[in-house]
Scaffold this active site. Structure first.
Site, PDB file in Angstrom:
ATOM      1  N   LYS A 210       0.841  -1.202   0.000  1.00 40.23           N
ATOM      2  CA  LYS A 210       0.000   0.000   0.000  1.00 40.23           C
ATOM      3  C   LYS A 210       0.878   1.256   0.000  1.00 40.23           C
ATOM      4  O   LYS A 210       0.675   2.170  -0.770  1.00 40.23           O
ATOM      5  CB  LYS A 210      -0.929  -0.018   1.220  1.00 40.23           C
ATOM      6  CG  LYS A 210      -1.818   1.198   1.289  1.00 40.23           C
ATOM      7  CD  LYS A 210      -2.842   1.119   2.394  1.00 40.23           C
ATOM      8  CE  LYS A 210      -3.606   2.436   2.460  1.00 40.23           C
ATOM      9  NZ  LYS A 210      -4.585   2.501   3.521  1.00 40.23           N
ATOM     10  N   GLU A 216      10.544  -4.899   4.475  1.00 39.95           N
ATOM     11  CA  GLU A 216      10.607  -6.312   4.091  1.00 39.95           C
ATOM     12  C   GLU A 216      10.308  -6.479   2.600  1.00 39.95           C
ATOM     13  O   GLU A 216      11.000  -7.195   1.869  1.00 39.95           O
ATOM     14  CB  GLU A 216       9.573  -7.132   4.884  1.00 39.95           C
ATOM     15  CG  GLU A 216       9.834  -7.263   6.367  1.00 39.95           C
ATOM     16  CD  GLU A 216       9.137  -6.187   7.186  1.00 39.95           C
ATOM     17  OE1 GLU A 216       8.963  -5.052   6.672  1.00 39.95           O
ATOM     18  OE2 GLU A 216       8.775  -6.483   8.339  1.00 39.95           O
ATOM     19  N   GLY A 272      -5.041  -1.738   4.794  1.00 37.62           N
ATOM     20  CA  GLY A 272      -4.232  -2.885   4.373  1.00 37.62           C
ATOM     21  C   GLY A 272      -4.925  -4.216   4.619  1.00 37.62           C
ATOM     22  O   GLY A 272      -5.007  -5.070   3.742  1.00 37.62           O
ATOM     23  N   ARG A 273      -5.462  -4.404   5.839  1.00 38.98           N
ATOM     24  CA  ARG A 273      -6.070  -5.708   6.170  1.00 38.98           C
ATOM     25  C   ARG A 273      -7.466  -5.862   5.591  1.00 38.98           C
ATOM     26  O   ARG A 273      -8.118  -6.883   5.813  1.00 38.98           O
ATOM     27  CB  ARG A 273      -6.064  -5.902   7.691  1.00 38.98           C
ATOM     28  CG  ARG A 273      -6.652  -4.751   8.474  1.00 38.98           C
ATOM     29  CD  ARG A 273      -6.327  -4.851   9.958  1.00 38.98           C
ATOM     30  NE  ARG A 273      -6.739  -3.660  10.697  1.00 38.98           N
ATOM     31  CZ  ARG A 273      -6.007  -2.560  10.810  1.00 38.98           C
ATOM     32  NH1 ARG A 273      -4.827  -2.488  10.220  1.00 38.98           N
ATOM     33  NH2 ARG A 273      -6.440  -1.513  11.486  1.00 38.98           N
ATOM     34  N   GLU A 358      -5.063  -6.482  14.699  1.00 39.10           N
ATOM     35  CA  GLU A 358      -4.504  -5.199  14.265  1.00 39.10           C
ATOM     36  C   GLU A 358      -5.597  -4.130  14.267  1.00 39.10           C
ATOM     37  O   GLU A 358      -5.334  -2.946  14.441  1.00 39.10           O
ATOM     38  CB  GLU A 358      -3.860  -5.320  12.872  1.00 39.10           C
ATOM     39  CG  GLU A 358      -2.815  -4.243  12.614  1.00 39.10           C
ATOM     40  CD  GLU A 358      -2.060  -4.410  11.306  1.00 39.10           C
ATOM     41  OE1 GLU A 358      -2.682  -4.328  10.235  1.00 39.10           O
ATOM     42  OE2 GLU A 358      -0.821  -4.593  11.336  1.00 39.10           O
ATOM     43  N   HIS A 389      -5.839 -33.235  18.050  1.00 41.76           N
ATOM     44  CA  HIS A 389      -4.737 -34.071  18.533  1.00 41.76           C
ATOM     45  C   HIS A 389      -3.596 -33.221  19.068  1.00 41.76           C
ATOM     46  O   HIS A 389      -2.471 -33.700  19.195  1.00 41.76           O
ATOM     47  CB  HIS A 389      -4.273 -34.989  17.402  1.00 41.76           C
ATOM     48  CG  HIS A 389      -5.380 -35.874  16.915  1.00 41.76           C
ATOM     49  ND1 HIS A 389      -5.645 -37.096  17.491  1.00 41.76           N
ATOM     50  CD2 HIS A 389      -6.333 -35.666  15.979  1.00 41.76           C
ATOM     51  CE1 HIS A 389      -6.710 -37.627  16.888  1.00 41.76           C
ATOM     52  NE2 HIS A 389      -7.144 -36.775  15.972  1.00 41.76           N
ATOM     53  N   LYS A 500       9.133  -0.765  14.112  1.00 48.12           N
ATOM     54  CA  LYS A 500       9.728  -0.462  12.799  1.00 48.12           C
ATOM     55  C   LYS A 500      10.850   0.560  12.955  1.00 48.12           C
ATOM     56  O   LYS A 500      11.930   0.400  12.410  1.00 48.12           O
ATOM     57  CB  LYS A 500       8.658   0.129  11.854  1.00 48.12           C
ATOM     58  CG  LYS A 500       7.673  -0.866  11.292  1.00 48.12           C
ATOM     59  CD  LYS A 500       6.758  -0.161  10.285  1.00 48.12           C
ATOM     60  CE  LYS A 500       5.546  -1.003   9.945  1.00 48.12           C
ATOM     61  NZ  LYS A 500       4.555  -0.287   9.161  1.00 48.12           N
TER      62      LYS A 500
HETATM   63  O1  F6P Z   1       3.099  -3.121   9.760  1.00 50.83           O
HETATM   64  C1  F6P Z   1       1.731  -3.243   9.626  1.00 50.83           C
HETATM   65  C2  F6P Z   1       1.285  -2.883   8.240  1.00 50.83           C
HETATM   66  O2  F6P Z   1       1.240  -1.519   8.089  1.00 50.83           O
HETATM   67  C3  F6P Z   1      -0.066  -3.521   7.932  1.00 50.83           C
HETATM   68  O3  F6P Z   1      -1.117  -2.795   8.419  1.00 50.83           O
HETATM   69  C4  F6P Z   1      -0.013  -3.636   6.454  1.00 50.83           C
HETATM   70  O4  F6P Z   1      -0.975  -4.514   5.963  1.00 50.83           O
HETATM   71  C5  F6P Z   1       1.407  -4.116   6.262  1.00 50.83           C
HETATM   72  O5  F6P Z   1       2.139  -3.416   7.241  1.00 50.83           O
HETATM   73  C6  F6P Z   1       2.003  -3.907   4.909  1.00 50.83           C
HETATM   74  O6  F6P Z   1       2.025  -2.566   4.534  1.00 50.83           O
HETATM   75  P1  F6P Z   1       2.196  -2.145   3.036  1.00 50.83           P
HETATM   76  O7  F6P Z   1       1.077  -2.719   2.254  1.00 50.83           O
HETATM   77  O8  F6P Z   1       2.195  -0.648   3.021  1.00 50.83           O
HETATM   78  O9  F6P Z   1       3.517  -2.694   2.551  1.00 50.83           O
END
Ligand code: F6P
Length: 531
Positions: A210, A216, A272-273, A358, A389, A500
């Site tokens: 987003k 990452e 995002g979610r 979240e 189990h 972060k």
């Molecule tokens: O670190 C949490 C977050 O901001 C989430 O809310 C989001 O879905 C994810 O990181 C990834 O963010 P982006 O889509 O901006 O890479």
């Protein structure tokens, strides 16, 4: 009315519920079925292909009435209208939460504000369709003229969990010719494992973010692009047919080097979610085809309509939400288990973890005031029968109080009748035995099952794009209702920022005031490495 002056816990309804919770020890769920002949039927809701049975919960009709009144007290109807109308309910970021607009029936009645959004929604959907059609029909070719066989979605959190979960859930609808891979973790093992088996000539990388700033994702994207570049001996791989950027920050994607025509946007009012319905669903649309992707949206739309139009006592997300409030705020439950009896829904519990925790893992209200009551429970779970189990021992005989959602498709064509029958009977046996329990003979307390453990069961006819869309939307709205009752902002996530910041500082080596424990761990790590 819930506002700065009047906290929900100060209302009469809250006090009534506290009173009712004091005598909950008198409630024996299985006895309620004897007293209320109609309980199973009256505590069930059927909507389209979804059947929700909440009769095995630790509630009487009176308690439910008060729980529904609590939702009314929190002005739920007004809040629902505000969300669907695109009011800036995400106050800390001053924006709306309009994932519902992505799946709206555009011919229906909408405010001018929502109608304005349809143009960008449709432009983005056309792009998803064009790209997914071309890849599926082999028209989309890479640098050496070969068609795409493998797609890697690089993203994390909401830019990963939704399409990853749905691609697993909808395997039966996937193109047999295309393999969709997901890379999220900054642990290099993740990307190395995926790249090691692929041919760069036929691989497409979708960088989903987003913000297009997530460390990452950008690191993994750099690695994947270097891999493509090396093998294809191309200088301009970022702007080639091998790379697509999906983002709400087109500027950053273009700065990253992705060609404008291959940047697929979505709007910043999609959280995002909550983004599986947007361009973030591109990898899913490539896998199952655009029509199936649209069908998933239509399944969610049916739930949106149900949520907006049904009275609260006939409303699946509202009932689920208030049951959760009952257990969480009045009976002291710390967690909530999600147990799908369905191998294809293996990732559903982790998808719901982000959606719920979240969104509602907050301890201040919309006005920034410290809350004096509990918010989101810990969401966890695993598929049945596997969980039986492993941790079901604790559910039956442990000391923790854990309400459960059982979820299952009735028919699974990819399975077989015998296995499916055994699978479903296992689920029924679990919810039944958790409720009825069993007394042991004297001296054999270890064989005693206390019972009276609550659960709800969600059945869908089969797992399809439509029912998956419905299931996700049910939980989205459940989370929204709970956030409304708790008076919190379910659409921001400031809690992830500090970690972060510190990881960036540690990476740069310019962290000040490091604590002795972290310093010691850093020292030990650096003895084995040069960082
Ligand atoms: O670190 C949490 C977050 O901001 C989430 O809310 C989001 O879905 C994810 O990181 C990834 O963010 P982006 O889509 O901006 O890479």
């Amino acid at each position: 009315m819930q506002n700065k002056e009047q906290n929900i816990t100060q209302t009469n309804i809250w006090s009534n519920l506290v009173d009712q919770s004091r005598s909950v020890g008198d409630i024996i769920i299985s006895d309620l079925f004897k007293k209320e002949k109609n309980r199973a039927k009256s505590m069930s809701i059927k909507i389209a292909e979804v059947f929700f049975d909440y009769s095995k919960n630790l509630i009487t009709k009176d308690i439910l009435k008060n729980l529904i009144a609590l939702a009314e007290e929190a002005n739920l109807s007004i809040r629902i209208d505000k969300m669907f109308d695109g009011k800036a309910i995400n106050r800390s970021e001053n924006r709306s939460a309009l994932h519902t607009a992505l799946r709206a029936d555009q011919d229906g009645e909408h405010s001018a504000n929502i109608k304005l959004k349809f143009k960008s929604i449709n432009d983005q959907a056309s792009k998803i369709k064009a790209i997914s059609d071309k890849i599926r029909s082999k028209e989309w070719v890479g640098e050496t003229g070969k068609s795409i066989t493998d797609v890697i979605n690089i993203g994390i959190g909401g830019s990963d969990l939704g399409p990853r979960m749905a691609c697993t859930a909808l395997k039966e609808f996937a193109s047999a010719r295309l393999n969709i891979h997901f890379v999220s973790n900054v642990d290099g093992t993740d990307i190395n494992d995926v790249l090691s088996n692929l041919n760069p000539e036929t691989t497409l990388i979708i960088i989903s973010s987003k913000t297009f700033t997530t460390m990452e994702t950008l690191l993994n994207a750099d690695k994947a692009l270097a891999w493509l570049e090396k093998d294809l001996e191309t200088q301009n791989i970022r702007s080639s047919n091998h790379v697509i950027g999906v983002t709400a920050n087109a500027k950053n994607a273009k700065l990253f080097g992705i060609d404008e025509t291959r940047v697929v946007e979505f709007d910043d009012w999609v959280g995002g979610r909550y983004s599986i319905w947007s361009s973030i669903g591109l990898s899913l649309a490539i896998s199952i085809g655009f029509d199936n992707f649209q069908t998933m949206l239509s399944g969610a739309r049916e739930i949106d309509n149900h949520f907006r139009e049904s009275p609260f006592d006939q409303n699946i997300p509202v009932i689920m939400a208030v049951l959760g409030i009952w257990y969480n705020n009045f009976l002291g439950a710390q967690s909530h288990a999600i147990i799908p009896y369905c191998e294809r829904l293996t990732l559903f519990p982790s998808y719901l973890q982000q959606l719920d925790m979240e969104s509602n893992g907050k301890s201040v209200d919309q006005n920034g005031e410290q809350l004096k009551y509990q918010t989101a429970p810990i969401i966890w779970g695993q598929t049945g029968t596997n969980g039986q189990h492993a941790f079901f021992q604790l559910l039956h005989q442990g000391t923790k109080f854990i309400p459960i959602d059982f979820i299952a498709p009735i028919i699974q064509k990819q399975s077989d009748d015998k296995s499916q029958k055994i699978l479903l009977n296992n689920m029924l046996a679990q919810s039944m035995s958790l409720m009825v329990g069993k007394k042991a003979k004297e001296g054999e307390n270890h064989k005693s099952y206390p019972g009276n453990k609550p659960s709800s069961t969600l059945l869908v006819n089969s797992l399809s794009p439509k029912t998956l869309g419905a299931l996700i939307a049910i939980y989205e709205h459940k989370v929204f209702v709970q956030g409304t009752i708790w008076g919190i902002n379910s659409f921001d996530q400031w809690g992830v920022e500090l970690g972060k910041e510190l990881s960036i500082a540690l990476n740069k080596g310019n962290i000040s005031n490091i604590d002795p424990s972290t310093d010691q761990l850093k020292d030990i790590i650096s003895k084995f490495t040069n960082y």
